[in-house]
Design a protein around this motif. Structure first.
Motif, PDB file in Angstrom:
ATOM      1  N   ARG A  38      -7.921  18.502  -1.730  1.00  0.00           N
ATOM      2  CA  ARG A  38      -6.974  19.842  -0.074  1.00  0.00           C
ATOM      3  C   ARG A  38      -8.625  19.713   0.808  1.00  0.00           C
ATOM      4  N   GLU A  39      -9.582  20.028   0.120  1.00  0.00           N
ATOM      5  CA  GLU A  39     -11.346  19.867   1.563  1.00  0.00           C
ATOM      6  C   GLU A  39     -11.423  18.742   1.829  1.00  0.00           C
ATOM      7  N   THR A  40     -11.805  18.686   3.206  1.00  0.00           N
ATOM      8  CA  THR A  40     -12.117  17.847   3.608  1.00  0.00           C
ATOM      9  C   THR A  40     -13.830  17.551   3.648  1.00  0.00           C
ATOM     10  N   CYS A  41     -14.180  16.311   3.946  1.00  0.00           N
ATOM     11  CA  CYS A  41     -15.593  16.465   4.085  1.00  0.00           C
ATOM     12  C   CYS A  41     -16.490  16.951   5.823  1.00  0.00           C
ATOM     13  N   THR A  42     -17.458  17.710   5.743  1.00  0.00           N
ATOM     14  CA  THR A  42     -17.887  18.524   6.549  1.00  0.00           C
ATOM     15  C   THR A  42     -18.329  17.066   7.875  1.00  0.00           C
ATOM     16  N   ILE A  43     -18.196  15.840   7.590  1.00  0.00           N
ATOM     17  CA  ILE A  43     -19.092  14.836   8.758  1.00  0.00           C
ATOM     18  C   ILE A  43     -18.089  13.879   9.475  1.00  0.00           C
ATOM     19  N   TYR A  53     -18.021  10.695  -5.768  1.00  0.00           N
ATOM     20  CA  TYR A  53     -18.943  10.323  -5.182  1.00  0.00           C
ATOM     21  C   TYR A  53     -18.760  12.140  -4.038  1.00  0.00           C
ATOM     22  N   ALA A  54     -18.582  12.979  -4.631  1.00  0.00           N
ATOM     23  CA  ALA A  54     -18.286  14.347  -4.278  1.00  0.00           C
ATOM     24  C   ALA A  54     -19.985  14.904  -3.853  1.00  0.00           C
ATOM     25  N   ALA A  55     -20.370  14.807  -2.579  1.00  0.00           N
ATOM     26  CA  ALA A  55     -21.976  15.753  -2.108  1.00  0.00           C
ATOM     27  C   ALA A  55     -21.620  17.166  -1.737  1.00  0.00           C
ATOM     28  N   GLU A  56     -23.178  17.804  -2.151  1.00  0.00           N
ATOM     29  CA  GLU A  56     -22.051  19.015  -1.008  1.00  0.00           C
ATOM     30  C   GLU A  56     -24.542  19.797  -1.075  1.00  0.00           C
ATOM     31  N   VAL A  57     -24.327  20.158  -0.002  1.00  0.00           N
ATOM     32  CA  VAL A  57     -25.514  21.019   0.422  1.00  0.00           C
ATOM     33  C   VAL A  57     -25.234  22.062   0.810  1.00  0.00           C
ATOM     34  N   ARG A  58     -26.839  23.220   0.245  1.00  0.00           N
ATOM     35  CA  ARG A  58     -26.487  25.050   0.586  1.00  0.00           C
ATOM     36  C   ARG A  58     -27.286  24.910   1.331  1.00  0.00           C
ATOM     37  N   PHE A  68     -19.151  17.039   1.612  1.00  0.00           N
ATOM     38  CA  PHE A  68     -19.127  15.545   1.874  1.00  0.00           C
ATOM     39  C   PHE A  68     -18.178  15.135   0.769  1.00  0.00           C
ATOM     40  N   ASP A  69     -17.373  13.309   1.346  1.00  0.00           N
ATOM     41  CA  ASP A  69     -16.785  13.247   0.396  1.00  0.00           C
ATOM     42  C   ASP A  69     -17.334  11.839  -0.433  1.00  0.00           C
ATOM     43  N   ASP A  70     -18.613  11.745  -0.054  1.00  0.00           N
ATOM     44  CA  ASP A  70     -19.977  10.652  -0.257  1.00  0.00           C
ATOM     45  C   ASP A  70     -21.385  10.923   0.451  1.00  0.00           C
ATOM     46  N   GLU A  90     -30.751  23.368  -1.138  1.00  0.00           N
ATOM     47  CA  GLU A  90     -29.816  22.706  -2.428  1.00  0.00           C
ATOM     48  C   GLU A  90     -29.480  21.663  -1.844  1.00  0.00           C
ATOM     49  N   PHE A  91     -29.277  19.848  -3.223  1.00  0.00           N
ATOM     50  CA  PHE A  91     -28.644  18.812  -2.757  1.00  0.00           C
ATOM     51  C   PHE A  91     -27.816  18.620  -3.539  1.00  0.00           C
ATOM     52  N   TRP A  92     -26.796  18.378  -3.953  1.00  0.00           N
ATOM     53  CA  TRP A  92     -25.927  18.041  -5.085  1.00  0.00           C
ATOM     54  C   TRP A  92     -25.161  16.988  -4.616  1.00  0.00           C
TER      55      TRP A  92
END
Length: 160
Positions: A38-43, A53-58, A68-70, A90-92
């Protein structure tokens, strides 16, 4: 009399809901759950559907979270942010072994030559394994390769 009872019920209802509303406060640290599919990649705008493969940046002034999806998309996106080198960023990344545990992206290791959503080819694992590379090696490779073909150019990214 009826009006007073109605008002009293409304006040009691609001008081009962207060703890729930307090829980709606926006988070300012750590990773958050992704609503898979349901959520989309920022880029790139693709739906985030493969948890491995998901990633998150705060980061930034408001400690906003970007999903992000990759990992490759997250690396490229973060590289153009003015605040990328700030200490609180933060980078997860998701542990590709189980797709449920968030890992610190900078201290994780990466399995190369993996089929990932945007074809950057890296999957994160928590510990060094035979054939894995460090975050810096993965990051350099992703940046040297350039953006995936499905990504918009940086000037068109909505959430800079």
């Amino acid at each position: 009399m009826c009006r007073c009872t109605h008002t009293r019920r409304s006040v009691l209802g609001l008081l009962a809901a207060a703890p729930l509303l307090a829980g709606c406060k926006e988070q300012t640290e750590g990773p958050e759950d992704i609503r898979w599919g349901r959520e989309t990649c920022t880029i790139c705008g693709m739906i985030i559907s493969d948890a491995r493969y998901a990633a998150e940046v705060r980061g930034g002034a408001d400690k906003r979270l970007f999903k992000f999806d990759d990992i490759g998309d997250a690396v490229h996106w973060l590289s153009v942010q003015d605040w990328k080198a700030e200490s609180g960023v933060e980078f997860w990344v998701m542990d590709s072994n189980n797709g449920t545990d968030w890992l610190d992206a900078r201290t994780s290791f990466y399995i190369p030559d993996t089929i990932s959503p945007m074809a950057y080819g890296y999957a994160a694992v928590p510990n060094r394994e035979t054939g894995t590379v460090t975050f810096e090696v993965m990051r350099a490779s992703v940046l040297m390769r350039g953006l995936a073909t499905g990504c918009l150019p940086p000037e068109e990214w909505n959430d800079k």
